[in-house]
Design an enzyme around this catalytic site. Structure first.
Site, PDB file in Angstrom:
ATOM      1  N   GLY A  47       0.829  -1.201   0.000  1.00 27.64           N
ATOM      2  CA  GLY A  47       0.000   0.000   0.000  1.00 27.64           C
ATOM      3  C   GLY A  47       0.858   1.243   0.000  1.00 27.64           C
ATOM      4  O   GLY A  47       2.002   1.224   0.471  1.00 27.64           O
ATOM      5  N   LEU A  96       6.175   1.916   4.073  1.00 24.52           N
ATOM      6  CA  LEU A  96       7.274   2.341   3.193  1.00 24.52           C
ATOM      7  C   LEU A  96       7.876   3.659   3.662  1.00 24.52           C
ATOM      8  O   LEU A  96       9.016   3.975   3.321  1.00 24.52           O
ATOM      9  CB  LEU A  96       6.782   2.455   1.741  1.00 24.52           C
ATOM     10  N   HIS A 137      -4.728   1.218   7.535  1.00 19.96           N
ATOM     11  CA  HIS A 137      -3.382   1.806   7.636  1.00 19.96           C
ATOM     12  C   HIS A 137      -3.244   2.982   6.659  1.00 19.96           C
ATOM     13  O   HIS A 137      -2.756   4.049   7.015  1.00 19.96           O
ATOM     14  CB  HIS A 137      -2.334   0.716   7.342  1.00 19.96           C
ATOM     15  N   GLU A 138      -3.720   2.782   5.432  1.00 23.77           N
ATOM     16  CA  GLU A 138      -3.607   3.844   4.415  1.00 23.77           C
ATOM     17  C   GLU A 138      -4.521   5.021   4.759  1.00 23.77           C
ATOM     18  O   GLU A 138      -4.160   6.174   4.554  1.00 23.77           O
ATOM     19  CB  GLU A 138      -3.940   3.300   3.026  1.00 23.77           C
ATOM     20  N   HIS A 141      -2.903   7.420   7.011  1.00 20.51           N
ATOM     21  CA  HIS A 141      -1.996   8.353   6.321  1.00 20.51           C
ATOM     22  C   HIS A 141      -2.744   9.619   5.893  1.00 20.51           C
ATOM     23  O   HIS A 141      -2.206  10.709   5.946  1.00 20.51           O
ATOM     24  CB  HIS A 141      -1.402   7.718   5.063  1.00 20.51           C
TER      25      HIS A 141
END
Ligand code: NI
Length: 173
Positions: A47, A96, A137-138, A141
């Site tokens: 992702g 990442l 999780h994304e 962000h």
């Protein structure tokens, strides 16, 4: 094929900012989605959210297909969770933007979400396990939150130290 973009790490300020909703799916947005997918696959990761590559807009890409399967890229614009299960799942998450570091994070195991696709159409998705964890999780962000913001401050500082060590050891040849 898309270009490989630079992935930012903390304390890059864009990582802790709330993202703006996307009103129109412009050519630039489509291009950015292609570049984000290329960047995610090259990393490799499952992702990647727009703020990680310097764009504070509500968009992320995901692909949780298993190795050996065909790619199943998913581009989600303006996503929001419409339902989540009471049952939770504990998973060792990485990111990442926080290379070399993992932490056990607990989130709802199953979710339903609504989002806009690259054609501007509203889509719904229901997922569990890795897909559900990944979407959540994304989504974090997009509200300026990293997975390391979900652990204690002490542990967060420790993880950031570990990340910096990892980055140093991977850049000094
Ligand atoms: Ni991440």
């Amino acid at each position: 094929m898309g270009n490989i973009l630079k992935i930012y790490t903390p304390p890059h300020e864009g990582l802790s900012k709330k993202c703006e909703p996307i009103k129109v799916v412009s050519e630039e947005i489509r291009k950015l989605a292609q570049d984000m997918l290329a960047t995610m696959y090259a990393a490799p990761g499952v992702g990647l959210a727009a703020p990680q590559v310097g764009h504070n807009i509500c968009m992320f890409v995901i692909d949780v297909s298993e190795e050996g399967q065909n790619n199943q890229p998913l581009v989600m614009l303006n996503p929001r969770i419409t339902w989540e299960s009471d049952e939770e799942r504990n998973y060792s998450e990485g990111c990442l933007s926080v290379p070399g570091v993992f932490a056990q994070i607990t989130r709802p195991k199953r979710i339903k979400a609504e989002y806009m696709d690259l054609d501007g159409n509203t889509q719904t998705i229901e997922g569990d396990n890795l897909l559900a964890t990944c979407i959540q999780h994304e989504l974090d962000h997009l509200s300026g939150k990293l997975f390391i913001d979900r652990v204690s401050r002490l542990r967060r500082d420790m993880l950031l130290k570990k990340m910096n060590k990892h980055i140093k050891s991977n850049t000094s040849d």
